[in-house]
Design an enzyme around this catalytic site. Structure first.
Site, PDB file in Angstrom:
ATOM      1  N   ARG A 151       0.854  -1.194   0.000  1.00  0.00           N
ATOM      2  CA  ARG A 151       0.000   0.000   0.000  1.00  0.00           C
ATOM      3  C   ARG A 151       0.882   1.233   0.000  1.00  0.00           C
ATOM      4  NH1 ARG A 151       0.484   2.750   4.730  1.00  0.00           N
ATOM      5  NH2 ARG A 151       0.658   1.629   6.690  1.00  0.00           N
ATOM      6  N   ASP A 179      10.780   7.373  11.141  1.00  0.00           N
ATOM      7  CA  ASP A 179       9.508   7.336  10.396  1.00  0.00           C
ATOM      8  C   ASP A 179       9.429   8.573   9.503  1.00  0.00           C
ATOM      9  OD1 ASP A 179       6.883   7.121   9.559  1.00  0.00           O
ATOM     10  OD2 ASP A 179       6.148   6.336  11.445  1.00  0.00           O
TER      11      ASP A 179
HETATM   12 ZN    ZN Z   1       5.445   7.079   8.238  1.00  0.00          ZN
END
Ligand code: ZN
Length: 295
Positions: free
Chosen positions: A103, A201
């Site tokens: 995804r 992240d």
């Molecule tokens: Zn992320």
């Protein structure tokens, strides 16, 4: 660790499952961000304390403003435009139709208005993700292959270096970047997140060219010098799963931070009740303005 900034404060107690991808829309003074698993695009006006969202039927990896108005989204089934008032979606392109094992995840626009967004292995085990570039003319190009969990990306202030995170590697990479063609080259590692710091992240670059990296399971956003690879600061966040960061607000002097609740036990959530919220700090550094999709 360098400078320890004051702990980020909660500005929106949204309890998102997987909050991600903040981007400041200076046209409206709005912070746009997504809840990937909640399938929502959120709009928060911090000055007015107003909030609204658009509910989608697909997971949304990233949302960016469009120069001609509205947004462009990276959804499970490709790139779409979104009219945030009516909620109308229109598909632009789907680079890998029918793939249930991947995804779209994080994305961002470069100075030329290209929308870069990458895919990830849903199990985060194998490097079958691709970083795509949606050009302003609507064509799609593979910018990078062999990615497991395509995540934070941003550019140096001169636009000639692209920084990029593939989370399971725990590294931040740099590439030489050609702003005219959008081509990447000369990949190298510039940061390795230390043991105990979780996984890198989302990421943003400030006006001074320093990196701000959200640390999933790291309880912080860290600031790094990309030339020396040294950590030069840290913003403590009262949530473990820190997902992404963006500068916004007046003079781009506020750092907005998204977080997640996904995968945490009831006991863990008891110790971080604001997990899934949006947090903010004022580190005394300014961000760069966000670029919008040019098509
Ligand atoms: Zn992320």
């Amino acid at each position: 660790m360098g400078t320890i900034y004051s702990e980020a404060e909660l500005v929106w107690d949204g309890r998102m499952t997987l909050g991600e991808g903040p981007v400041w829309d200076a046209r409206s003074g709005t912070l746009i961000f997504v809840d990937i698993a909640g399938k929502r695009v959120h709009f928060l006006e911090p000055s007015l304390q107003t909030h609204r969202f658009v509910q989608l039927e697909q997971m949304v990896g990233a949302a960016v403003p469009r120069q001609s108005g509205g947004l462009v989204l990276a959804l499970e089934q490709g790139f779409y435009t979104l009219d945030p008032v009516t909620g109308t979606l229109e598909q632009l392109a789907d680079p890998e139709p029918g793939r249930a094992d991947i995804r779209f995840n994080d994305g961002k626009c470069d100075a030329a208005g290209r929308f870069f967004a990458g895919t990830m292995d849903r199990e985060e085990l194998s490097p079958k993700g691709v970083l795509y570039a949606l050009e302003p003319d609507g064509t799609i190009r593979k910018a990078l292959e062999g990615v497991t969990t395509s995540n934070g990306l941003d550019w140096s202030p001169d636009g000639r270096t692209m920084y990029y995170i593939d989370s399971p590697t725990r590294r931040v990479f740099a590439f030489d970047y050609d702003p005219a063609s959008g081509e990447l080259g000369n990949r190298r590692t510039i940061v390795i997140i230390p043991d105990g710091g979780g996984f890198p992240d989302g990421m943003t670059v400030d006006k001074e060219g320093m990196l701000w990296v959200a640390q999933w399971d790291g309880w912080q956003v860290s600031r790094w010098d990309p030339l020396t690879g040294e950590q030069i600061g840290s913003v403590p966040v009262p949530a473990a799963r820190v997902t992404s960061v963006a500068f916004g607000g007046p003079e781009l002097g506020e750092l907005y931070i998204t977080t997640a609740r996904i995968g945490l036990t009831g006991e863990q959530l008891g110790k971080q009740p604001a997990a899934g919220g949006v947090f903010r700090c004022r580190p005394g550094v300014q961000g760069k303005p966000a670029f919008f999709y040019g098509g």
